[in-house]
Design a protein around this motif. Structure first.
Motif, PDB file in Angstrom:
ATOM      1  N   TYR A 186       0.816  -1.222   0.000  1.00 30.30           N
ATOM      2  CA  TYR A 186       0.000   0.000   0.000  1.00 30.30           C
ATOM      3  C   TYR A 186       0.849   1.272   0.000  1.00 30.30           C
ATOM      4  CZ  TYR A 186      -3.224   3.587   1.639  1.00 30.30           C
ATOM      5  OH  TYR A 186      -3.949   4.742   1.770  1.00 30.30           O
ATOM      6  N   THR A 187       2.034   1.207   0.595  1.00 29.26           N
ATOM      7  CA  THR A 187       2.856   2.425   0.669  1.00 29.26           C
ATOM      8  C   THR A 187       3.815   2.550  -0.513  1.00 29.26           C
ATOM      9  OG1 THR A 187       4.425   1.292   2.094  1.00 29.26           O
ATOM     10  CG2 THR A 187       2.763   2.649   3.189  1.00 29.26           C
ATOM     11  N   THR A 188       3.774   1.603  -1.428  1.00 26.22           N
ATOM     12  CA  THR A 188       4.632   1.726  -2.610  1.00 26.22           C
ATOM     13  C   THR A 188       4.046   2.784  -3.551  1.00 26.22           C
ATOM     14  OG1 THR A 188       5.113  -0.639  -2.423  1.00 26.22           O
ATOM     15  CG2 THR A 188       5.716   0.439  -4.495  1.00 26.22           C
ATOM     16  N   ASP A 189       4.876   3.729  -3.907  1.00 25.58           N
ATOM     17  CA  ASP A 189       4.405   4.786  -4.816  1.00 25.58           C
ATOM     18  C   ASP A 189       4.435   4.254  -6.255  1.00 25.58           C
ATOM     19  OD1 ASP A 189       3.850   6.989  -6.298  1.00 25.58           O
ATOM     20  OD2 ASP A 189       5.476   8.232  -5.515  1.00 25.58           O
ATOM     21  N   VAL A 190       3.260   3.869  -6.735  1.00 24.02           N
ATOM     22  CA  VAL A 190       3.186   3.219  -8.053  1.00 24.02           C
ATOM     23  C   VAL A 190       2.859   4.216  -9.172  1.00 24.02           C
ATOM     24  CG1 VAL A 190       2.559   0.965  -7.102  1.00 24.02           C
ATOM     25  CG2 VAL A 190       0.747   2.573  -7.715  1.00 24.02           C
ATOM     26  N   ARG A 191       2.903   5.505  -8.871  1.00 20.04           N
ATOM     27  CA  ARG A 191       2.540   6.490  -9.896  1.00 20.04           C
ATOM     28  C   ARG A 191       3.288   6.301 -11.219  1.00 20.04           C
ATOM     29  NH1 ARG A 191       2.806  11.983  -6.611  1.00 20.04           N
ATOM     30  NH2 ARG A 191       4.492  10.776  -5.674  1.00 20.04           N
ATOM     31  N   PRO A 192       4.616   5.978 -11.173  1.00 18.06           N
ATOM     32  CA  PRO A 192       5.295   5.787 -12.467  1.00 18.06           C
ATOM     33  C   PRO A 192       4.710   4.641 -13.300  1.00 18.06           C
ATOM     34  CG  PRO A 192       6.890   6.134 -10.709  1.00 18.06           C
ATOM     35  CD  PRO A 192       5.559   5.950 -10.041  1.00 18.06           C
ATOM     36  N   ILE A 193       4.213   3.612 -12.639  1.00 15.45           N
ATOM     37  CA  ILE A 193       3.590   2.500 -13.384  1.00 15.45           C
ATOM     38  C   ILE A 193       2.285   2.987 -14.021  1.00 15.45           C
ATOM     39  CG2 ILE A 193       2.387   0.281 -13.107  1.00 15.45           C
ATOM     40  CD1 ILE A 193       4.540  -0.537 -11.143  1.00 15.45           C
ATOM     41  N   LEU A 194       1.508   3.735 -13.261  1.00 21.22           N
ATOM     42  CA  LEU A 194       0.220   4.222 -13.779  1.00 21.22           C
ATOM     43  C   LEU A 194       0.437   5.169 -14.956  1.00 21.22           C
ATOM     44  CD1 LEU A 194      -1.618   5.000 -10.391  1.00 21.22           C
ATOM     45  CD2 LEU A 194      -1.559   2.857 -11.674  1.00 21.22           C
TER      46      LEU A 194
END
Ligand code: RM4
Ligand code: MN
Ligand code: MN
Length: 432
Positions: free
Chosen positions: A383-391
């Motif tokens: 949950y705390t992984t910043d996945v914005r680059p994947i999105l």
């Protein structure tokens, strides 16, 4: 007029130029970080690209409360203009090709024209919603005291007929699901005979179910209060499950995130419905107190993640027949609806990909070893992984915008619509 004029592929590509080099860097960094955890970023990008959520036509205009509605300039005035706005959301996010329509709000003389209009924009109508919670001008009988469960058979018949008409319109539109939410219930103790009302609801729903096109699914939506304040006929997931089971194999429970009491464990309801083979889909939104219809993931993003954790768990363990429909159901009272829908679709993709990051073997081991602290840590790591680059990478590869809201704001779309769609005086209260 085609609104793609403004938010064209070229426009989006240009809007992306400033963001693409930093994104590449961020994506590579995240991919390396995930690789250390034994996770490959590439399949996650592919998953996000395949992830879709349907947009509700009734979410494109400004909503309101029972106190007031504050319209914004350039609101769509009919379903065609709503689809124009849906196209903008779709072009920028690439995640929202499906549309939910509401009848009679979106009724036109010619459904096949609407279908073609949607198709020309890369959109399709995937579900239809009936409305027996308000009276329309010229309607013979009133729904003031209920519709499908009304004490008067003639009112029930009228409400059934309306749903049958929805099925017909939906078939012409190419929809594949029908969603029924009723406002039926009681405002005062004693007003309704609980068992009789539910029996009547089931009888009416049986008539609708019988007319359901063969390939369709029927979704029933429960809600614990409002507009009836003391009791509702389809009040909770247990009643919904019971009714879906009574109706038949193609009837399912739909979970609207705003339709539960405060602090209810919605993710657990989701798990139960999955286990019982009756989870039809979702109306995503968020809330603080009730059916607030706020943007998905705005108040309780962790809850949204926990719901997707159940969904991804079911997806990965290939639960038979598991195929929920994802739809937004929101009312945008103080924001630009296009921006809220963009933001909400991103929140859903985020929760979805984060749920895919859960180390499920580790989680199971901690569960079996009764290690609650590490079980929670396992969820929190995802949950705390910043996945914005994947999105953003998924959007970029799909032809969408790296920063869809910035792109939308710079397009001037709202300003242009304000000119092209002179406002109609409509200051009344109400959800839409
Ligand atoms: C209800 C319910 C239905 C929606 C209406 C507008 O609370 O969520 O799904 O169609 O609102
Ligand atoms: Mn809903
Ligand atoms: Mn609702």
């Amino acid at each position: 007029m085609h609104n793609g004029v403004l938010v064209t592929e070229t426009f989006i590509q240009e809007a992306n130029t400033a963001f693409s080099a930093p994104l590449e860097e961020d994506y590579e960094h995240l991919a390396r970080q995930l690789a250390r955890r034994g996770v490959d970023a590439e399949p996650l990008v592919a998953r996000v690209m395949a992830f879709n959520v349907a947009v509700p036509t009734w979410g494109l205009g400004s909503g309101g409360t029972r106190f007031a509605r504050f319209p914004i300039p350039g609101e769509p005035r009919n379903v065609f203009e709503k689809l124009d706005d849906c196209e903008v959301v779709f072009r920028l996010t690439r995640a929202t090709p499906g549309i939910s329509v509401h009848i009679p709000w979106d009724k036109t003389g010619n459904p096949s024209e609407l279908r073609t209009y949607a198709q020309a924009r890369g959109l399709s109508i995937d579900s239809i919603n009936s409305n027996t919670f308000q009276d329309r001008p010229g309607q013979t009988l009133s729904y003031k005291f209920g519709s499908l469960s009304h004490s008067d058979a003639a009112v029930r018949r009228q409400a059934i007929e309306h749903n049958l008409e929805c099925l017909e319109i939906g078939a012409a539109l190419g929809a594949r699901a029908h969603t029924v939410w009723i406002g039926d219930g009681g405002n005062f103790p004693g007003q309704l005979h609980f068992r009789r009302a539910l029996d009547r609801y089931l009888d009416s729903m049986t008539a609708i179910y019988r007319a359901l096109p063969e390939t369709w699914r029927l979704f029933i939506e429960h809600k614990f209060y409002e507009p009836a304040f003391y009791s509702t006929v389809l009040n909770d997931w247990g009643t919904s499950y019971y009714c879906a089971r009574e109706l038949g194999d193609r009837a399912f429970s739909l979970v609207d995130l705003g339709h539960h009491g405060p602090n209810v464990n919605v993710e657990m309801i989701v798990a139960r419905l999955i286990q019982f083979g009756k989870l039809g889909g979702f109306h995503f939104n968020d809330s603080q107190y009730g059916d607030d219809d706020l943007d998905a993931g705005s108040v309780k993003p962790f809850q949204l993640f926990l719901i997707f954790n159940e969904l991804v768990d079911a997806e990965r363990s290939a639960v038979p027949g598991f195929s929920p429909a994802y739809m937004l159901d929101q009312s945008h009272n103080v924001t630009d609806p296009i921006e809220s829908l963009i933001a909400s679709s991103i929140e859903l993709s985020r929760a979805y990909v984060q749920a895919h990051l859960v180390d499920r073997d580790a989680l199971e081991a901690y569960q079996e070893a009764n290690d609650p602290l590490m079980a929670l840590q396992t969820l929190k790591q995802a949950y705390t992984t910043d996945v914005r680059p994947i999105l953003a990478t998924a959007r970029l590869r799909g032809g969408g915008a790296i920063d869809p809201i910035a792109a939308y704001r710079s397009s001037g779309y709202r300003r242009l619509m304000a000119e092209r769609r002179p406002s109609e005086t409509r200051s009344s209260a109400g959800i839409v």
